[in-house]
Scaffold this motif. Structure first.
Motif, PDB file in Angstrom:
ATOM      1  N   ASN A   1       0.885  -1.283   0.104  1.00  0.00           N
ATOM      2  CA  ASN A   1      -0.067  -0.080   0.004  1.00  0.00           C
ATOM      3  C   ASN A   1       0.795   1.225  -0.019  1.00  0.00           C
ATOM      4  O   ASN A   1       1.817   1.348   0.889  1.00  0.00           O
ATOM      5  CB  ASN A   1      -0.963   0.067   1.180  1.00  0.00           C
ATOM      6  CG  ASN A   1      -1.884   1.255   1.202  1.00  0.00           C
ATOM      7  OD1 ASN A   1      -2.264   1.905   0.243  1.00  0.00           O
ATOM      8  ND2 ASN A   1      -1.947   1.935   2.624  1.00  0.00           N
TER       9      ASN A   1
ATOM     10  N   ARG B   1      -2.955   0.064  -3.713  1.00  0.00           N
ATOM     11  CA  ARG B   1      -2.949  -1.206  -3.271  1.00  0.00           C
ATOM     12  C   ARG B   1      -2.523  -2.312  -4.399  1.00  0.00           C
ATOM     13  O   ARG B   1      -3.468  -2.369  -5.280  1.00  0.00           O
ATOM     14  CB  ARG B   1      -4.039  -1.487  -2.389  1.00  0.00           C
ATOM     15  CG  ARG B   1      -4.421  -0.580  -1.286  1.00  0.00           C
ATOM     16  CD  ARG B   1      -5.336  -1.365  -0.332  1.00  0.00           C
ATOM     17  NE  ARG B   1      -5.366  -2.590   0.016  1.00  0.00           N
ATOM     18  CZ  ARG B   1      -6.263  -3.241   0.578  1.00  0.00           C
ATOM     19  NH1 ARG B   1      -7.526  -2.748   0.850  1.00  0.00           N
ATOM     20  NH2 ARG B   1      -6.284  -4.594   0.659  1.00  0.00           N
TER      21      ARG B   1
ATOM     22  N   HIS C   1      -4.673  -1.494   7.311  1.00  0.00           N
ATOM     23  CA  HIS C   1      -3.945  -2.417   6.308  1.00  0.00           C
ATOM     24  C   HIS C   1      -3.950  -3.994   6.503  1.00  0.00           C
ATOM     25  O   HIS C   1      -4.133  -4.773   5.685  1.00  0.00           O
ATOM     26  CB  HIS C   1      -2.806  -1.649   5.306  1.00  0.00           C
ATOM     27  CG  HIS C   1      -2.168  -2.253   4.081  1.00  0.00           C
ATOM     28  ND1 HIS C   1      -1.200  -2.338   4.073  1.00  0.00           N
ATOM     29  CD2 HIS C   1      -2.864  -3.010   3.055  1.00  0.00           C
ATOM     30  CE1 HIS C   1      -1.050  -2.967   2.722  1.00  0.00           C
ATOM     31  NE2 HIS C   1      -2.089  -3.174   2.268  1.00  0.00           N
TER      32      HIS C   1
ATOM     33  N   CYS D   1      -5.988  -7.280   5.235  1.00  0.00           N
ATOM     34  CA  CYS D   1      -5.077  -8.475   4.291  1.00  0.00           C
ATOM     35  C   CYS D   1      -5.140  -9.629   4.911  1.00  0.00           C
ATOM     36  O   CYS D   1      -5.282 -10.528   4.021  1.00  0.00           O
ATOM     37  CB  CYS D   1      -3.772  -7.752   4.303  1.00  0.00           C
ATOM     38  SG  CYS D   1      -3.381  -6.373   3.410  1.00  0.00           S
TER      39      CYS D   1
ATOM     40  N   ILE E   1      -6.614   3.304   3.717  1.00  0.00           N
ATOM     41  CA  ILE E   1      -6.484   2.449   2.548  1.00  0.00           C
ATOM     42  C   ILE E   1      -7.774   2.787   1.779  1.00  0.00           C
ATOM     43  O   ILE E   1      -8.937   3.038   2.328  1.00  0.00           O
ATOM     44  CB  ILE E   1      -6.105   1.173   2.946  1.00  0.00           C
ATOM     45  CG1 ILE E   1      -7.342   0.507   3.971  1.00  0.00           C
ATOM     46  CG2 ILE E   1      -4.739   1.119   3.687  1.00  0.00           C
ATOM     47  CD1 ILE E   1      -7.343  -0.940   4.180  1.00  0.00           C
TER      48      ILE E   1
END
Length: 665
Positions: free
Chosen positions: A146, A151, A373, A377, A518
């Motif tokens: 990121n 991303r 983030h 993920c 993000i």
């Protein structure tokens, strides 16, 4: 066929970038020197070589063929060729759908950082990783990056001591200030971009469970001093949580600026700039810590019992860094991926729950808050991670949202979300389930004859509330939720932190080393394909189970289809709180079940797509076990699976087992 001018410029830039990566100029120079040297040895005339002779020499040495082999242009769809799209996100689920990798749409007027992963080494935990048997899946590594809202995600790579991670990410370098959008960033401008590249490494085991391996912030600006605008660096990845000081492996990376700047910077200038930024950041953190200590002393002076309340000013992230809790929350817009706040709550509840614990703690809860983030993920996290994400999404929808820290009915620490309307109505949002509760305070001074509201929420006490701009500590005589009033302007009820102090460390750009906001990524799962795959697998498991019990298994496809409206209604109720379609479903079942027959159904919801794990869970339910072991005359079985997808590949999986039979008793 003629191309528009912008496509010609783009084509030239792509060719130039490819030739630069091949180091074509150095190879041509070597061929030219070798050819001239051979001509001199043959005592030929010293006339300069013609262009035809040079091309023939390059062709003989295979250089032309190498170039043509590298430059492979696929046809570009018309919709993709028009305009500059947002940064794409590659996601591939080989078991569900193949997604072709797209070419990057390079803008020749912009500067890019090409981050290339050349492989990994020293992942010693996988030194004795056994070779998978033929047809057996293997645990995999997936690398997520990121950078300033861009991303990317690598293809899954088999876990090994030296994992073969070969990926490249093209990151656009630009400034956010007005007037800089159309200009290419020069070396000085790039030096002022202090955002690191946030790298997250996730391991996925053969059962589909994910584990956060490492979270690393890459300082990329050292490439500004490289002579050719390109450099190779080893990046040591550290563990997470209590193992944040323990190395887990090394990634070999190559950083390259495209196109290469005409003027590079000196290394001491870059070092001085980075040191200056770190000193400023450290000073801001020091001043905020001094203020927080003073605020805490004043808070304890109100009542000494406040020392026992859950007032959380700092929290430790996955890298072991203590950050103000306000810095975890950001106003987050989901674009067109989520349409309503209630849908956002359903999306957050569809992300898996994982109780954070430490090695050797006996399963005790550990204090670890994941960056946003890292949370999305690995696609699972603790209650604090869910509450922070939900609060950020509700802020993006324009609501006055706060994260609440307190305890649940059993006294365990918990975090949830609260919204405060303009008319003073308080709504609690449970981020793990998506449920909402209206808060109506109880007045302890009312006489017993006055009816008091009965709270429906599971929360017991509340110590503090916060978002990205404010922090309030509960200073009321009792921290019981049902007795609390949420008038934050009343200083006798809530002690507020200075908004300027919070802004000094939590405002965007003030702490570049902390992972930033993000963008959410749309799901790449095909609902129909995943649903069919799970349903077929569950049918096979059911048939095997009944065979082991000495029972036959006959499926009723019509009854399977009739279960679909019920699953859709269950998901609609979880999302909106409204019940619809139940009457039609009951009418259809009555018509499908003959007179004298009995119908039984068992619905259940999962947040994963592992059929064996889901089947084992269903068997633990007495109702479902009774259906799967059904005995009688004309027994017909049915199973229906419906997968509802949300951003970040989160999904709600609804399964319903059913049977109809004629009792023989």
């Amino acid at each position: 066929m003629t191309l528009p001018p912008e496509k010609i410029s783009e084509l030239k830039q792509i060719i130039h970038s490819q030739l630069t990566q091949m180091d074509i100029q150095s190879r041509i120079r070597e061929v030219l020197l070798e050819t001239v040297r051979n001509e001199e040895e043959l005592h030929r005339s010293k006339e300069p070589m013609s262009e035809e002779e040079l091309m023939e020499a390059l062709r003989q040495r295979g250089l032309v063929d190498d170039v043509m082999r590298q430059l492979q242009f696929d046809s570009v769809p018309e919709t993709y060729a028009k305009g500059k799209p947002a940064a794409h996100f590659k996601d591939r689920d080989d078991r569900v759908r193949k997604i072709p990798l797209q070419k990057a749409n390079v803008d020749p007027t912009r500067r890019y950082l090409y981050l290339q992963i050349l492989g990994g080494k020293a992942f010693l935990e996988h030194l004795q990783e056994p070779e998978p048997l033929p047809g057996q899946a293997n645990a995999t590594f997936t690398l997520h990056t990121n950078f300033r809202g861009q991303r990317f995600k690598s293809r899954p790579t088999a876990c090994a001591c030296e994992p073969d991670i070969q990926e490249g990410f093209l990151l656009e370098l630009h400034k956010d200030s007005a007037g800089d959008a159309a200009s290419m960033a020069d070396s000085t401008t790039m030096l002022s971009i202090c955002d690191p590249v946030h790298i997250v490494l996730v391991k996925t085991d053969i059962a589909g469970d994910t584990t956060l391996v490492s979270s690393h912030s890459l300082e990329w600006r050292s490439v500004l001093a490289a002579a050719s605008g390109r450099m190779n660096i080893p990046v040591e990845l550290m563990g997470v949580g209590t193992e944040s000081k323990v190395p887990v492996g090394v990634l070999e990376m190559r950083l390259e600026l495209i196109p290469t700047p005409t003027q590079m910077l000196k290394e001491d200038i870059i070092t001085a700039q980075i040191a200056l930024e770190r000193n400023r950041t450290a000073e801001r953190e020091r001043l905020f810590l001094v203020y927080a200590k003073q605020w805490w002393r004043e808070y304890l002076q109100i009542r000494t019992s406040h020392n026992n309340r859950l007032v959380k000013i700092f929290a430790q992230d996955e890298n072991g860094t203590n950050r103000p809790v306000c810095s975890y929350v950001r106003s987050l817009r989901a674009g067109r991926l989520l349409d309503t706040p209630r849908q956002a709550a359903r999306f957050v509840s569809a992300i898996g729950y994982e109780r954070t614990s430490t090695v050797g703690s006996g399963g005790a809860k550990a204090e670890l808050w994941s960056s946003m983030h890292a949370f999305v993920c690995k696609n699972k996290g603790d209650c604090e991670d869910h509450a922070v994400l939900l609060c950020s999404l509700l802020l993006g929808f324009g609501l006055n949202a706060f994260v609440c820290v307190g305890t649940k009915s059993k006294g365990t620490a918990h975090a949830w979300v609260m919204t405060l309307s303009t008319d003073g109505m308080v709504m609690f949002w449970e981020s793990l389930t998506g449920q909402r509760y209206i808060h109506q305070p109880i007045n302890p001074d009312d006489p017993p004859a006055v009816a008091q509201p009965q709270p429906q929420y599971p929360y017991r006490t509340i110590g503090c509330v916060f978002n990205h701009q404010c922090f309030y500590g509960n200073s009321q005589p009792s921290d019981a939720v049902e007795l609390c009033r949420f008038d934050f302007y009343d200083e006798s009820l809530w002690k507020a932190m200075s908004a300027d102090a919070i802004r000094s460390v939590c405002a965007l750009g003030n702490q570049p080393s902390w992972p930033n906001v993000i963008p959410l990524i749309p799901s790449t799962l095909d609902c129909a394909l995943v649903s069919n795959e799970l349903e077929l697998h569950l049918r096979t498991l059911t048939t095997e189970h009944r065979r082991d019990m000495g029972l036959t298994c006959v499926w009723d496809d019509e009854l399977c289809y009739l279960l679909s409206p019920a699953l859709a209604a269950y998901e609609l109720e979880r999302t909106t709180g409204l019940t619809a379609g139940n009457e039609e479903f009951q009418q259809a079942i009555r018509r499908a079940v003959p007179d004298g027959h009995t119908f039984k159904g068992f619905p259940i919801q999962f947040l994963h797509r592992n059929a064996r794990r889901a089947f084992a869970t269903c068997l633990r339910s007495p109702v479902c076990e009774e259906i799967l072991n059904c005995r009688g005359d004309h027994v017909r079985l049915a199973v229906r699976v419906r997968v509802f997808t949300y951003p970040e590949s989160a999904c709600a999986v609804w399964v319903m087992f059913a049977c109809k039979y004629k009792s023989i008793l």
